[in-house]
Each structure stands twice: as structure tokens, then as C-alpha cells.
Design a protein around this motif. Structure first.
Motif, PDB file in Angstrom:
ATOM      1  N   VAL A 180      58.130  52.357  36.711  1.00  0.00           N
ATOM      2  CA  VAL A 180      58.354  51.932  38.309  1.00  0.00           C
ATOM      3  C   VAL A 180      59.450  52.521  38.861  1.00  0.00           C
ATOM      4  O   VAL A 180      59.417  53.186  40.107  1.00  0.00           O
ATOM      5  N   GLN A 212      51.885  48.481  37.780  1.00  0.00           N
ATOM      6  CA  GLN A 212      52.822  48.226  36.663  1.00  0.00           C
ATOM      7  C   GLN A 212      53.654  47.141  37.027  1.00  0.00           C
ATOM      8  O   GLN A 212      54.179  46.198  36.217  1.00  0.00           O
ATOM      9  N   THR A 213      54.117  47.102  38.208  1.00  0.00           N
ATOM     10  CA  THR A 213      54.794  45.796  38.875  1.00  0.00           C
ATOM     11  C   THR A 213      53.927  44.410  38.654  1.00  0.00           C
ATOM     12  O   THR A 213      54.689  43.583  37.916  1.00  0.00           O
ATOM     13  N   HIS A 269      57.437  49.533  31.439  1.00  0.00           N
ATOM     14  CA  HIS A 269      56.785  49.582  32.884  1.00  0.00           C
ATOM     15  C   HIS A 269      58.076  49.809  33.752  1.00  0.00           C
ATOM     16  O   HIS A 269      57.972  50.460  34.850  1.00  0.00           O
ATOM     17  N   GLN A 270      59.201  49.252  33.716  1.00  0.00           N
ATOM     18  CA  GLN A 270      60.263  49.077  34.625  1.00  0.00           C
ATOM     19  C   GLN A 270      60.572  50.410  34.730  1.00  0.00           C
ATOM     20  O   GLN A 270      60.988  50.947  35.955  1.00  0.00           O
ATOM     21  N   GLN A 303      53.519  52.189  40.613  1.00  0.00           N
ATOM     22  CA  GLN A 303      54.159  51.077  41.207  1.00  0.00           C
ATOM     23  C   GLN A 303      53.924  49.757  41.148  1.00  0.00           C
ATOM     24  O   GLN A 303      54.086  48.750  40.918  1.00  0.00           O
ATOM     25  N   LYS A 350      59.258  55.146  42.086  1.00  0.00           N
ATOM     26  CA  LYS A 350      59.963  55.127  43.495  1.00  0.00           C
ATOM     27  C   LYS A 350      60.618  56.334  43.814  1.00  0.00           C
ATOM     28  O   LYS A 350      60.997  56.933  44.936  1.00  0.00           O
TER      29      LYS A 350
END
Length: 202
Positions: free
Chosen positions: A159, A185-186, A155-156, A182, A163
Motif C-alpha cells: 500500500v 490490499q487495504t 500488504h501495508q 491500494q 501511494k
């Protein structure tokens, strides 16, 4: 009389030109509207960053869906199973959406068989073949823990990609999807970070 006729002709010509202007501009709002709701997107308003986002996010999502399917069979924690179901439900339609965009732009659409190691190093958060194999061998709470840890990393990466798209993309639909990815998933990362602390050690 000549003055009247001349004025009338001018008015008719003006109305005709105005009508043409409306018909030319008319499809544009429709195109913009469809770009946010259909896979065609705004074909004339995309750039390389949009293509890269869709091309990379598709296999990224496909791997997340694969991991979610594994959790459906192997996870023992109800919360993990619920999260996996939510991830699959969200990302499957997004894969179809982005595939439609690429098709509309005349670009190749990545397929699962395309997978392998090709280009994975360019996509942050992607699992290696070894990591996926190791995950499949885990059982019980050890599977749940490893799945969460890997999915947080996954997920990171998504994200970060989202971005980049928001900073460099041009297509409004692609940017809107990046914003959605973003945000969603954040929130899921925060949920998983909380869950992993609640799992038994063994």
C-alpha cells in the motif's frame, strides 16, 4: 475561372491536410486505450517512478504468491485458505502485466531467482529469509496466526509503494494499477485483522 480553380485547389489542400491530421492523431487514442489493457503501456509516457514501481512490486508480489502457496498447504482455517487463494489469483496476473510493461520500456524484468536479499530493504513489508523459514516451520493455528501477521505487514508495504506511485508516477496504466493495489490490499488488511482476532491462541 481562375478564381474557381484557385478556390477548389485550396479546398483540396485543406481536406488533404485535415486527413493527415486525423491519421496522425488517430493512433493516440488507441495507444492510450491499449496502455490500460495490454502490457505495452504508454511507452512514451512513463518516468523513473513508474519503472521503480514495477521493478519493486514484481518481487513483492512474487513473495506474496509464495506465501499464499504455503497457506494452501499448511493453513488450517478455511478463511485463511480462501484469502490466500484470492491473493494468488489477483497478484499472478499483475506480475505478468508489470513484466510486460518493463519489457516494453526496455528495462530488465526481476525474476524469482533474482530474489535473495538484493534490494529487499528498499521494499517495505518484504519478509526476510529467516521469517519465511520460521513461517514454514509453524503448524496448525500457529501457522495461520503468523501467516496473517506477516501478510498484514506485507500488504501495508505494498500500500505504501502504491501511494508513492500515485504521487510520483506518470504512466496512466501504472497509476491505475497502484490505485487498484491500494484499494484491494487495504480491504484485505481489514479482513486479516478481523481473522487474527478469531484464531485460537494455540
Amino acid at each position: 475561372m481562375k478564381h474557381v480553380y484557385g478556390t477548389t485547389a485550396l479546398l483540396v489542400a485543406t481536406v488533404a491536410l485535415t486527413g493527415c491530421g486525423d491519421s496522425d492523431a488517430g493512433p493516440m487514442p488507441g495507444m492510450n486505450h491499449s496502455s490500460s489493457s495490454t502490457p505495452t503501456s504508454a511507452a512514451a509516457a512513463y518516468n523513473d517512478a513508474d519503472v521503480r514501481f514495477a521493478t519493486q512490486m514484481i518481487p513483492h508480489h512474487q513473495q506474496a504468491v509464495q506465501m499464499a502457496s504455503m497457506a494452501g498447504y499448511q493453513a488450517t482455517t478455511p478463511e485463511v485458505k480462501k484469502l490466500a487463494t484470492a491473493i494468488k489469483a489477483a497478484q499472478d496476473p499483475e506480475i505478468k502485466l508489470m513484466s510486460g510493461w518493463l519489457t516494453g520500456w526496455g528495462k530488465p524484468v526481476p525474476t524469482p531467482s533474482h530474489g535473495g536479499h538484493g534490494g529487499h530493504e528498499e521494499m517495505p513489508g518484504m519478509m526476510t529469509e529467516e521469517e519465511m523459514s520460521d513461517l514454514g516451520k509453524q503448524q496448525g493455528s500457529m501457522f495461520d496466526r503468523m501467516w496473517i501477521q506477516l501478510m498484514i505487514k506485507h500488504h501495508q508495504g505494498a500500500v505504501a509503494m502504491a501511494k508513492t506511485e500515485q504521487a510520483n508516477g506518470k504512466d496512466p496504466a501504472s497509476i491505475a494499477l497502484a490505485q487498484k493495489v491500494q484499494a484491494a490490499q487495504t480491504a484485505e488488511i481489514a479482513t486479516m485483522q478481523r481473522l487474527v482476532g478469531q484464531l485460537p491462541v494455540s
